[in-house]
Design a protein around this motif. Structure first.
Motif, PDB file in Angstrom:
ATOM      1  N   GLY A  70       0.831  -1.206   0.000  1.00 20.63           N
ATOM      2  CA  GLY A  70       0.000   0.000   0.000  1.00 20.63           C
ATOM      3  C   GLY A  70       0.864   1.254   0.000  1.00 20.63           C
ATOM      4  N   THR A  71       1.899   1.243   0.811  1.00 10.65           N
ATOM      5  CA  THR A  71       2.801   2.400   0.911  1.00 10.65           C
ATOM      6  C   THR A  71       3.513   2.640  -0.412  1.00 10.65           C
ATOM      7  OG1 THR A  71       3.168   1.680   3.167  1.00 10.65           O
ATOM      8  CG2 THR A  71       4.611   3.400   2.374  1.00 10.65           C
ATOM      9  N   LYS A  72       3.940   1.530  -1.030  1.00  9.83           N
ATOM     10  CA  LYS A  72       4.651   1.653  -2.305  1.00  9.83           C
ATOM     11  C   LYS A  72       3.726   2.283  -3.361  1.00  9.83           C
ATOM     12  CE  LYS A  72       7.063  -1.132  -5.683  1.00  9.83           C
ATOM     13  NZ  LYS A  72       6.848  -2.430  -6.282  1.00  9.83           N
ATOM     14  N   ALA A  73       2.474   1.855  -3.368  1.00 10.21           N
ATOM     15  CA  ALA A  73       1.522   2.417  -4.340  1.00 10.21           C
ATOM     16  C   ALA A  73       1.405   3.934  -4.144  1.00 10.21           C
ATOM     17  CB  ALA A  73       0.160   1.743  -4.185  1.00 10.21           C
ATOM     18  N   LEU A  74       1.307   4.336  -2.878  1.00  9.57           N
ATOM     19  CA  LEU A  74       1.169   5.781  -2.608  1.00  9.57           C
ATOM     20  C   LEU A  74       2.417   6.549  -3.016  1.00  9.57           C
ATOM     21  CD1 LEU A  74      -0.543   5.964   0.909  1.00  9.57           C
ATOM     22  CD2 LEU A  74      -1.438   6.838  -1.235  1.00  9.57           C
ATOM     23  N   SER A  75       3.599   6.017  -2.618  1.00  4.28           N
ATOM     24  CA  SER A  75       4.818   6.796  -2.873  1.00  4.28           C
ATOM     25  C   SER A  75       5.211   6.763  -4.348  1.00  4.28           C
ATOM     26  CB  SER A  75       5.958   6.339  -1.969  1.00  4.28           C
ATOM     27  OG  SER A  75       6.172   4.984  -2.177  1.00  4.28           O
ATOM     28  N   SER A  76       4.661   5.791  -5.089  1.00  2.00           N
ATOM     29  CA  SER A  76       4.994   5.785  -6.522  1.00  2.00           C
ATOM     30  C   SER A  76       3.934   6.574  -7.322  1.00  2.00           C
ATOM     31  CB  SER A  76       5.128   4.349  -7.036  1.00  2.00           C
ATOM     32  OG  SER A  76       3.877   3.719  -6.928  1.00  2.00           O
ATOM     33  N   GLY A  77       3.105   7.324  -6.622  1.00  2.00           N
ATOM     34  CA  GLY A  77       2.195   8.248  -7.314  1.00  2.00           C
ATOM     35  C   GLY A  77       0.849   7.649  -7.684  1.00  2.00           C
ATOM     36  N   ASP A  78       0.520   6.479  -7.115  1.00  2.00           N
ATOM     37  CA  ASP A  78      -0.773   5.871  -7.437  1.00  2.00           C
ATOM     38  C   ASP A  78      -1.855   6.501  -6.562  1.00  2.00           C
ATOM     39  OD1 ASP A  78      -2.625   4.298  -8.541  1.00  2.00           O
ATOM     40  OD2 ASP A  78      -1.631   2.395  -8.125  1.00  2.00           O
ATOM     41  N   THR A  79      -2.123   7.756  -6.827  1.00  2.00           N
ATOM     42  CA  THR A  79      -3.030   8.512  -5.959  1.00  2.00           C
ATOM     43  C   THR A  79      -4.266   8.998  -6.711  1.00  2.00           C
ATOM     44  OG1 THR A  79      -1.780  10.511  -6.469  1.00  2.00           O
ATOM     45  CG2 THR A  79      -1.154   9.337  -4.474  1.00  2.00           C
ATOM     46  N   LYS A 106     -22.793  -0.948 -12.119  1.00  2.00           N
ATOM     47  CA  LYS A 106     -23.485   0.275 -12.552  1.00  2.00           C
ATOM     48  C   LYS A 106     -23.946   1.071 -11.321  1.00  2.00           C
ATOM     49  CE  LYS A 106     -27.553  -0.091 -14.701  1.00  2.00           C
ATOM     50  NZ  LYS A 106     -28.530  -0.362 -15.754  1.00  2.00           N
ATOM     51  N   PHE A 107     -24.526   0.358 -10.364  1.00  2.00           N
ATOM     52  CA  PHE A 107     -25.014   1.022  -9.143  1.00  2.00           C
ATOM     53  C   PHE A 107     -23.861   1.729  -8.427  1.00  2.00           C
ATOM     54  CE2 PHE A 107     -26.034   1.057  -4.612  1.00  2.00           C
ATOM     55  CZ  PHE A 107     -27.277   1.662  -4.629  1.00  2.00           C
ATOM     56  N   GLN A 108     -22.759   0.995  -8.238  1.00  2.00           N
ATOM     57  CA  GLN A 108     -21.620   1.567  -7.494  1.00  2.00           C
ATOM     58  C   GLN A 108     -20.979   2.731  -8.243  1.00  2.00           C
ATOM     59  OE1 GLN A 108     -18.960  -0.917  -5.027  1.00  2.00           O
ATOM     60  NE2 GLN A 108     -17.273  -0.163  -6.276  1.00  2.00           N
ATOM     61  N   SER A 109     -21.039   2.686  -9.584  1.00  2.00           N
ATOM     62  CA  SER A 109     -20.399   3.747 -10.367  1.00  2.00           C
ATOM     63  C   SER A 109     -21.055   5.097 -10.094  1.00  2.00           C
ATOM     64  CB  SER A 109     -20.451   3.422 -11.862  1.00  2.00           C
ATOM     65  OG  SER A 109     -21.752   3.648 -12.366  1.00  2.00           O
ATOM     66  N   HIS A 110     -22.318   5.079  -9.640  1.00  2.00           N
ATOM     67  CA  HIS A 110     -22.994   6.341  -9.332  1.00  2.00           C
ATOM     68  C   HIS A 110     -22.966   6.659  -7.832  1.00  2.00           C
ATOM     69  CE1 HIS A 110     -24.253   6.914 -13.383  1.00  2.00           C
ATOM     70  NE2 HIS A 110     -24.799   5.710 -13.422  1.00  2.00           N
ATOM     71  N   ALA A 111     -22.440   5.730  -7.044  1.00  2.00           N
ATOM     72  CA  ALA A 111     -22.426   5.966  -5.591  1.00  2.00           C
ATOM     73  C   ALA A 111     -21.037   6.371  -5.109  1.00  2.00           C
ATOM     74  CB  ALA A 111     -22.899   4.715  -4.872  1.00  2.00           C
ATOM     75  N   THR A 112     -20.057   5.504  -5.302  1.00  2.00           N
ATOM     76  CA  THR A 112     -18.718   5.768  -4.735  1.00  2.00           C
ATOM     77  C   THR A 112     -17.581   5.566  -5.728  1.00  2.00           C
ATOM     78  OG1 THR A 112     -18.514   3.475  -4.050  1.00  2.00           O
ATOM     79  CG2 THR A 112     -19.426   5.007  -2.433  1.00  2.00           C
ATOM     80  N   SER A 113     -17.842   4.951  -6.870  1.00  2.00           N
ATOM     81  CA  SER A 113     -16.767   4.467  -7.764  1.00  2.00           C
ATOM     82  C   SER A 113     -15.905   3.447  -7.023  1.00  2.00           C
ATOM     83  CB  SER A 113     -15.910   5.615  -8.282  1.00  2.00           C
ATOM     84  OG  SER A 113     -16.711   6.492  -9.028  1.00  2.00           O
ATOM     85  N   ASP A 114     -14.667   3.276  -7.493  1.00  2.00           N
ATOM     86  CA  ASP A 114     -13.823   2.202  -6.928  1.00  2.00           C
ATOM     87  C   ASP A 114     -13.190   2.623  -5.602  1.00  2.00           C
ATOM     88  OD1 ASP A 114     -13.758   0.289  -9.287  1.00  2.00           O
ATOM     89  OD2 ASP A 114     -13.175   2.196 -10.206  1.00  2.00           O
ATOM     90  N   PRO A 115     -12.796   1.636  -4.788  1.00  2.00           N
ATOM     91  CA  PRO A 115     -12.062   1.973  -3.557  1.00  2.00           C
ATOM     92  C   PRO A 115     -10.706   2.604  -3.891  1.00  2.00           C
ATOM     93  CG  PRO A 115     -12.770  -0.316  -3.541  1.00  2.00           C
ATOM     94  CD  PRO A 115     -13.025   0.193  -4.912  1.00  2.00           C
ATOM     95  N   ALA A 116     -10.068   3.195  -2.879  1.00  2.00           N
ATOM     96  CA  ALA A 116      -8.787   3.879  -3.065  1.00  2.00           C
ATOM     97  C   ALA A 116      -7.752   2.946  -3.707  1.00  2.00           C
ATOM     98  CB  ALA A 116      -8.277   4.359  -1.718  1.00  2.00           C
ATOM     99  N   ALA A 117      -6.953   3.498  -4.589  1.00  2.00           N
ATOM    100  CA  ALA A 117      -5.979   2.697  -5.340  1.00  2.00           C
ATOM    101  C   ALA A 117      -4.993   1.994  -4.408  1.00  2.00           C
ATOM    102  CB  ALA A 117      -5.234   3.597  -6.328  1.00  2.00           C
ATOM    103  N   PHE A 118      -4.506   2.689  -3.388  1.00  2.00           N
ATOM    104  CA  PHE A 118      -3.497   2.053  -2.517  1.00  2.00           C
ATOM    105  C   PHE A 118      -4.112   0.910  -1.716  1.00  2.00           C
ATOM    106  CE2 PHE A 118      -5.197   4.909   0.699  1.00  2.00           C
ATOM    107  CZ  PHE A 118      -5.054   4.195   1.867  1.00  2.00           C
ATOM    108  N   SER A 119      -5.403   1.055  -1.361  1.00  2.00           N
ATOM    109  CA  SER A 119      -6.077  -0.037  -0.641  1.00  2.00           C
ATOM    110  C   SER A 119      -6.187  -1.268  -1.541  1.00  2.00           C
ATOM    111  CB  SER A 119      -7.485   0.379  -0.222  1.00  2.00           C
ATOM    112  OG  SER A 119      -7.436   1.340   0.785  1.00  2.00           O
ATOM    113  N   GLN A 120      -6.485  -1.020  -2.812  1.00  2.00           N
ATOM    114  CA  GLN A 120      -6.574  -2.147  -3.751  1.00  2.00           C
ATOM    115  C   GLN A 120      -5.198  -2.798  -3.931  1.00  2.00           C
ATOM    116  OE1 GLN A 120      -9.165  -1.907  -7.256  1.00  2.00           O
ATOM    117  NE2 GLN A 120      -9.455   0.245  -6.761  1.00  2.00           N
ATOM    118  N   ALA A 121      -4.142  -1.981  -3.929  1.00  2.00           N
ATOM    119  CA  ALA A 121      -2.789  -2.547  -4.059  1.00  2.00           C
ATOM    120  C   ALA A 121      -2.485  -3.441  -2.862  1.00  2.00           C
ATOM    121  CB  ALA A 121      -1.760  -1.421  -4.175  1.00  2.00           C
TER     122      ALA A 121
END
Ligand SMILES: Cc1ncc(COP(=O)(O)O)c(C=O)c1O
Length: 402
Positions: free
Chosen positions: A56-65, A265-280
């Motif tokens: 997760g940290t690597k994703a953040l520090s490599s600009g995956d924000t 489709k439902f989620q795309s109008h509510a929150t979109s995807d979770p944070a990129a670093f969390s997914q990493a």
């Protein structure tokens, strides 16, 4: 002109959580400097394993924000591999939707599948959000009562009897929050047979699947038959409990493609995807950890030790009776034996009364059964240290022997 403010009927129909009342009181007492031992929490007290934090940290520090969509394919692939290896289930990445916690996965599914007036069968005691999420969708919860005689598990006959032409969904949760019960493969097959026969869809919440103690092998409801897998069961899971990642907010659902398209489709109008670093972090978790990885074995073994101590000690308390929980991290003792007793002028008639007395007079926070559809039990989480388990139960012992 007077304000046109009014709350929507949708939220007025939702009940405030009984857990919040006790939690708020516990926090207020702590803020006053009182020493409170908390058994209320529903999250592992372990750190997230280091390799996951590093990813997760690597994703953040490599600009995956940026928005998280880019991370989707890697994580969905890891989840498909997990499902194949641990659950014997083949899914394509298009059949997976990753959300901000399993709570959102459940919410999405209920919104997408339940119309006004549709019936949703929920075995009790239940995790409280099932009930309120069904109500938020305008659905009608149909509660199936269980007790200690079946270790809080429903029978296939009970399920079949509750199914009507209006039944849209069945909520299955094993291991269970709050009871700690685990369905055996045989029991899950019998439930699956009723679903197959009646065509009713099910959400199978398997979020505690890595926390089973003893001999029961977990079986995914979707793995019972090809029909359930292809058409009727949506599996819900996530990282919160298995990898001690509650704050990362990663949950997911796997199911029939047509349903998962609607969920996306439902989620795309509510929150979109979770944070990129969390997914990493989650992709790392599923890629490198599994049911037999060292971090999970260690966490499970510590939970197991605490479970044995808490369960044994609860059964020595005057008025408490607790069946052995076989999964998750909760004990769910029956406290009817305390009803009618008076402590410093306060008479206990309900689980809520007992929780208030325990908090105010012994400094112990438990969750009243009312929050889970029970008028006879309280829930204690053993996601806390052995020292605090013993200290808190010493306090309860003193209170109940007074
Ligand atoms: C049975 C059950 N399902 C789902 C969840 C949701 O977990 P999360 O939203 O943290 O993924 C919880 C959390 O307490 C739970 O106990």
């Amino acid at each position: 002109m007077a304000s046109r403010f009014k709350l929507a009927r949708r939220i007025l129909d939702v009940q405030p959580s009984a857990t919040l009342a006790v939690d708020a009181k516990a926090k207020a007492l702590q803020a006053q400097g009182k020493d409170i031992i908390g058994y209320g929490v529903g999250e592992p007290d372990f750190d997230t394993p280091e390799h996951i934090v590093a990813a997760g940290t690597k994703a953040l520090s490599s600009g995956d924000t940026k928005y998280g969509a880019k991370r989707g394919p890697e994580l969905k692939k890891a989840i498909c591999e997990k499902l194949k290896k641990e659950n014997g289930l083949e899914y394509k990445p298009e059949q997976i939707v990753v959300s901000n916690g399993a709570k959102q996965s459940l919410y999405n599914l209920i919104q997408v599948l339940v119309d006004e007036g549709d019936e949703v069968i929920i075995p009790a005691p239940f995790w409280v959000s099932y009930l309120e999420q069904v109500r938020l969708a305008g659905g009608k919860p149909v509660i199936l009562e269980t007790d200690e005689s079946t270790a809080f598990k429903i029978t296939p006959e009970q399920l079949e009897k509750a199914i009507t032409p209006k039944t849209r969904l069945f909520m299955h949760n094993s291991p269970s929050n709050p009871t700690g019960s685990v369905y055996t493969p045989q029991e899950i097959k019998a439930i699956g047979a009723v679903l197959e026969k009646t065509g009713v869809l099910a959400l199978s919440d398997e979020i505690y699947e890595h926390l089973i103690y003893g001999d029961i092998q977990p079986l995914s409801l979707a793995a019972v038959s090809p029909q359930l897998h292809k058409e009727q069961v949506i599996t819900i899971n996530g990282c919160s409990k298995s990898f001690s990642m509650t704050g990362w907010r990663i949950g997911w659902a796997a199911g029939p493609e047509a349903i998962m398209k609607a969920v996306a489709k439902f989620q795309s109008h509510a929150t979109s995807d979770p944070a990129a670093f969390s997914q990493a972090g989650a992709a790392e978790a599923y890629g490198r950890s599994d049911v037999s990885s060292a971090a999970i074995i260690e966490m499970r073994s510590q939970f197991n030790e605490r479970r044995k101590v808490m369960h044994a000690r609860l059964n020595t308390l005057k008025g408490f009776k607790c069946i052995e929980p076989l999964g998750a991290f909760y004990c769910f003792p029956n406290v009817e034996g305390v009803f009618g007793r008076t402590f410093n002028g306060v008479t206990v008639k309900t689980p809520m009364d007992l929780c208030n007395v325990a908090l105010e007079q012994a400094g112990v926070a438990m969750v009243p059964g009312e929050a889970f559809g029970s008028q006879k039990h309280v829930r204690l989480s053993y996601a806390t240290s052995m020292e605090l388990i013993n200290k808190g139960i010493d306090r309860l012992e003193k209170l109940l022997n007074s």
